[in-house]
Design an enzyme around this catalytic site. Sequence first.
Site, PDB file in Angstrom:
ATOM      1  N   LYS A   1     -24.885 -11.942 -10.362  1.00  0.00           N
ATOM      2  CA  LYS A   1     -23.463 -12.144 -11.013  1.00  0.00           C
ATOM      3  C   LYS A   1     -23.402 -11.644 -12.557  1.00  0.00           C
ATOM      4  O   LYS A   1     -23.042 -10.905 -12.819  1.00  0.00           O
ATOM      5  CB  LYS A   1     -22.960 -13.640 -10.704  1.00  0.00           C
ATOM      6  CG  LYS A   1     -22.830 -13.827  -9.194  1.00  0.00           C
ATOM      7  CD  LYS A   1     -22.449 -14.983  -8.626  1.00  0.00           C
ATOM      8  CE  LYS A   1     -21.828 -15.534  -7.035  1.00  0.00           C
ATOM      9  NZ  LYS A   1     -21.563 -16.731  -7.069  1.00  0.00           N
TER      10      LYS A   1
ATOM     11  N   GLY B   1     -22.187 -29.988   3.558  1.00  0.00           N
ATOM     12  CA  GLY B   1     -22.368 -28.767   3.507  1.00  0.00           C
ATOM     13  C   GLY B   1     -21.727 -28.105   2.029  1.00  0.00           C
ATOM     14  O   GLY B   1     -21.652 -26.695   2.197  1.00  0.00           O
TER      15      GLY B   1
ATOM     16  N   VAL C   1       1.002  -0.931   0.184  1.00  0.00           N
ATOM     17  CA  VAL C   1      -0.098  -0.022  -0.515  1.00  0.00           C
ATOM     18  C   VAL C   1       1.153   1.129  -0.104  1.00  0.00           C
ATOM     19  O   VAL C   1       0.812   2.247  -0.591  1.00  0.00           O
ATOM     20  CB  VAL C   1      -0.690   0.122   1.405  1.00  0.00           C
ATOM     21  CG1 VAL C   1      -0.952   1.666   1.725  1.00  0.00           C
ATOM     22  CG2 VAL C   1      -1.804  -0.966   1.113  1.00  0.00           C
TER      23      VAL C   1
END
Lengths: 434, 434
Positions: free
Chosen positions: B208, B190, B37
């Site tokens: 999407k 799951g 950064v």
Amino acid sequence: MNEQVRPLGVALLGCGVVGSQVARLLLEDARDIGARVGAPLRLVGIAVRRADREREGLPAELFTTDAESLIARDDVDLVVEVIGGLEPARTWILQALNAGKSVVTANKALLAEDGQTLVAAADERGVDLYFEAAVAGAIPIIRPMRDSLVGDQVTRVMGIVNGTTNFILDKMHTAGAGFAETLSEAQALGYAEADPTADVEGYDAAAKAAILATLAFHTRVTLGDVYREGISDVSRADIAAAEAMGMVVKLLAICELEEDEDGTRRVSVRVHPAMLPVRHPLASVGGAFNAVFVETKSAGQLMFYGQGAGGAPTASAVLGDLVTVARHRVSGGRGARSAVYNELPIAPIGDVITSFHIALEVEDTVGVLAKVAQVLADHHVSIMTMRQEDANGTARLVLGTHAARNADVEATVDELVAIPEVFEVSSLMRVEGR
Amino acid sequence: MNEQVRPLGVALLGCGVVGSQVARLLLEDARDIGARVGAPLRLVGIAVRRADREREGLPAELFTTDAESLIARDDVDLVVEVIGGLEPARTWILQALNAGKSVVTANKALLAEDGQTLVAAADERGVDLYFEAAVAGAIPIIRPMRDSLVGDQVTRVMGIVNGTTNFILDKMHTAGAGFAETLSEAQALGYAEADPTADVEGYDAAAKAAILATLAFHTRVTLGDVYREGISDVSRADIAAAEAMGMVVKLLAICELEEDEDGTRRVSVRVHPAMLPVRHPLASVGGAFNAVFVETKSAGQLMFYGQGAGGAPTASAVLGDLVTVARHRVSGGRGARSAVYNELPIAPIGDVITSFHIALEVEDTVGVLAKVAQVLADHHVSIMTMRQEDANGTARLVLGTHAARNADVEATVDELVAIPEVFEVSSLMRVEGR
């Protein structure tokens, strides 16, 4: 779009296969490009070696042989360099950056040789230097690596980044032909250049590997750091051996981050032919297509696939960069500086750990296998698979090793050929992706 | 790194599967992230519904139930939203943007429903709104679409963007099982939620698709514009029919730009199961992996492949965005505004042109085929392939059509079932990628 906005001027350096497409699309798609930038992009001039040649569809008054004056013009904000090679490209790019103009380039050779000089000049002046087209043509790979994955830790990059060699190796598989005749065919079809050295000896792929490794590991990697073997020694026997094992031979560019137990990190960057299982996602990348497979700590496995070369695909990448740097001009910012903050050592190829395929032509007598196995054991090279084939009087031993230090395998092979009953190493190649 | 640089404060909204990974990585990789950064990123607080729950490895003092106060803090520069759902996510994101803070979100539902409100707020205040994690998890697709391909014309996007349905369809192929039992298995493992509606009925994929279409065609597409069929009607017969033809059934999100002869452009966006030839690059995308196939004017075909869900992969995408928007804070700029400048009409599904597979159970008598063929001809649906299978007394007609208007195929099927000798349409599915 606000017509009051000042147009941004673009200077194009070079008008070959890629440059002419860039020019054509800039003129043809001006409305869309202007809307996306937020200001019109105006092609101010095109620097070429010979300005008098007729170029279909491009206005003659755009052409000039005086690149330096073109770059210096006040109405030029952005410079696109698609000449290639080290000079005069470097001088002109530095001239542009130092004059505060943003640069888009496709010049892999220059970036791999001296990218940090260019990056430093761009950072110094606070302008953009973008180069998506330098690696894998139209495939967005530079930007995903530089931006999308910047919060992650890339551990490995493995790519098919040279279409010419991929085409030749494909043909060797399908036609069962040798390297030399396949190269001639590729040259006749225009898939390989008259002087094919840069492609077939892996220099082109090595330049791209250096660029990818620099971005992936945030450390400086140049062309000289890349271990390189081309495909000119790939034999019909190698191809046949790969097929017998359900593999294909590909020229791979591989960048790896290795970490010792004590946390010391090194980078290895290499280009060489390798066998790859047919079920690996890179195995089915055919012809002139390119693909880059990336492994990261958090994202896991990613793959980027598309056309690796050609005028229009490469122009797509150049224009994506051009629109992006133009947007930065409009919004007043710039793209992210490169973040090369590591100084990681480069691991020599001898220290790199890979699996190997080794085929030996040996005398068909009792005890040869024991001798061969002893040599491997002496060098700590562990055998994963072994197959013996008989053929009138001689036998062939086909060995697959577990991952081993390259230096140990090299020493093993040197010693194997010295055994009287071993006539020849008929095939020797690294195995990846297993 | 210059230690004088002011750290940038991050507020995290949500600490579920993705949020906890984001928090963990922010703390664990602080050195690398700070270097990339150009300033340290400091996790200032985490807003959750219940602050008293133990969260492994995360300091208790970071947690708060008061999201609005956290967002408003002076030392918060960047806000990450990983709660999901429309409210309170929308209110909090708008609060952050209006306060001049950049936002990173993974909220596909909100973006598909009301993305332009968020985009307008970000543009108004000149801050960043990034959402790579909203589509296809770790795969860099938003940024390539928004930036890398911004100089090109995307014509088609076809993706596998929902891992749950891809897992179920895979299992139906390998186990030869029906939808209901495979769903139960996926829930037990799951891979599917207790209420699987959003996944299996295609709502997740449709959200999407709306986001991808907006970026691809620079026009506003919302969830309501997306034609949607889920996989709950995919039968064992459909799967068997696909396999008999060398195809696989996939739930596809497809965004297309169509252009009439007079230059009129329309967009179609749809999510539905479809048969795909096994050799198509999307056919081999298995299990929880996602992939997006993009076609453009200049770049040609591109594919992006990777993990579509999961905590760490999604966190990778969130962190990539977070580092990018943080870099913009440091350099003083911001990322490109979205370039939604077209207002293209949405084509109704009836006008969309696709190939179809149709299987009919018919009486095994002379003349049935002629009747069936006549119905197709009456509706201008052209037959590409036809196969007849006999089975004690009845026969099965398996038809593959050329590309036809969906409305015409629908009318054809309505008329076919009215023929007395036609007992049943046993399988009906679109065919793509042929």
